[in-house]
Design a protein around this motif. Structure first.
Motif, PDB file in Angstrom:
ATOM      1  N   SER A  17      -3.714   1.408  -8.071  1.00 34.27           N
ATOM      2  CA  SER A  17      -4.245   2.712  -7.679  1.00 34.27           C
ATOM      3  C   SER A  17      -5.623   2.619  -7.041  1.00 34.27           C
ATOM      4  CB  SER A  17      -4.287   3.646  -8.895  1.00 34.27           C
ATOM      5  OG  SER A  17      -5.021   3.049  -9.940  1.00 34.27           O
TER       6      SER A  17
ATOM      7  N   GLY B 170      -8.502   1.668  -4.039  1.00 37.35           N
ATOM      8  CA  GLY B 170      -8.624   1.828  -2.599  1.00 37.35           C
ATOM      9  C   GLY B 170      -8.845   0.494  -1.902  1.00 37.35           C
TER      10      GLY B 170
ATOM     11  N   GLU C 105       1.047   1.432   1.994  1.00 38.19           N
ATOM     12  CA  GLU C 105       0.384   2.609   1.427  1.00 38.19           C
ATOM     13  C   GLU C 105       1.082   3.070   0.168  1.00 38.19           C
ATOM     14  OE1 GLU C 105      -0.345   5.821   4.092  1.00 38.19           O
ATOM     15  OE2 GLU C 105      -0.868   4.468   5.728  1.00 38.19           O
TER      16      GLU C 105
ATOM     17  N   HIS D 174       0.154   6.409  -2.860  1.00 41.02           N
ATOM     18  CA  HIS D 174      -0.815   7.453  -3.206  1.00 41.02           C
ATOM     19  C   HIS D 174      -0.799   7.700  -4.696  1.00 41.02           C
ATOM     20  CE1 HIS D 174      -1.693   8.215   0.949  1.00 41.02           C
ATOM     21  NE2 HIS D 174      -0.398   8.236   1.189  1.00 41.02           N
ATOM     22  N   PRO D 175      -1.852   7.410  -5.404  1.00 39.54           N
ATOM     23  CA  PRO D 175      -3.064   6.768  -4.887  1.00 39.54           C
ATOM     24  C   PRO D 175      -2.879   5.251  -4.807  1.00 39.54           C
ATOM     25  CG  PRO D 175      -3.347   7.184  -7.221  1.00 39.54           C
ATOM     26  CD  PRO D 175      -1.981   7.734  -6.831  1.00 39.54           C
ATOM     27  N   GLY D 176      -3.672   4.609  -3.996  1.00 42.32           N
ATOM     28  CA  GLY D 176      -3.736   3.152  -3.981  1.00 42.32           C
ATOM     29  C   GLY D 176      -2.974   2.474  -2.874  1.00 42.32           C
TER      30      GLY D 176
END
Length: 119
Positions: free
Chosen positions: A67, A69, A103, A105-107
């Motif tokens: 999760s 960025g 991708e 979401h999140p992360g």
């Protein structure tokens, strides 16, 4: 990352994957370690997935979902030597046939793939 390696070893054994086992286990360990160090906020975990696909199950995909960025990348070596960090992704890039980041979401999902001989 003993639990991640044990999970991966169990799956590889169940699927009768014999080729490249050491490479797969090392990449599992590196990606899981990176997720814990860089991609998981305190109190959160990561998800490790192994998938076999292709007409004969001849491709093994390792995915680590976290999760955090950012987008992981193999660092450029300075003066011919890698710095303190980034050796894990350098190993993954060298051992796996393909690797990348997807991708989530999140992360993000960091993945790598290996062509494996049929059982």
């Amino acid at each position: 990352m003993p639990d991640a390696r044990a999970f991966a070893r169990s799956a590889l054994t169940a699927w009768d994957v014999r080729g490249r086992t050491d490479d797969v286990l090392l990449c599992v360990s590196e990606l899981a370690t990176n997720a814990l160090l860089h991609g998981v906020p305190p109190g959160r975990g990561f998800l490790l997935r192994l998938l076999a696909y292709g007409d004969d199950g001849g491709v093994l995909r390792v995915e680590v979902h976290d999760s955090g960025g950012g987008v992981p990348a193999v660092p450029e070596p300075r003066d011919g030597c890698p710095g303190e960090g980034g050796r894990g992704l350098l190993l993954v890039a060298e051992l796996a046939d393909k690797w990348g980041v997807g991708e989530r979401h999140p992360g993000k999902i960091v993945w790598c793939e290996f062509a494996t001989p049929p059982p």
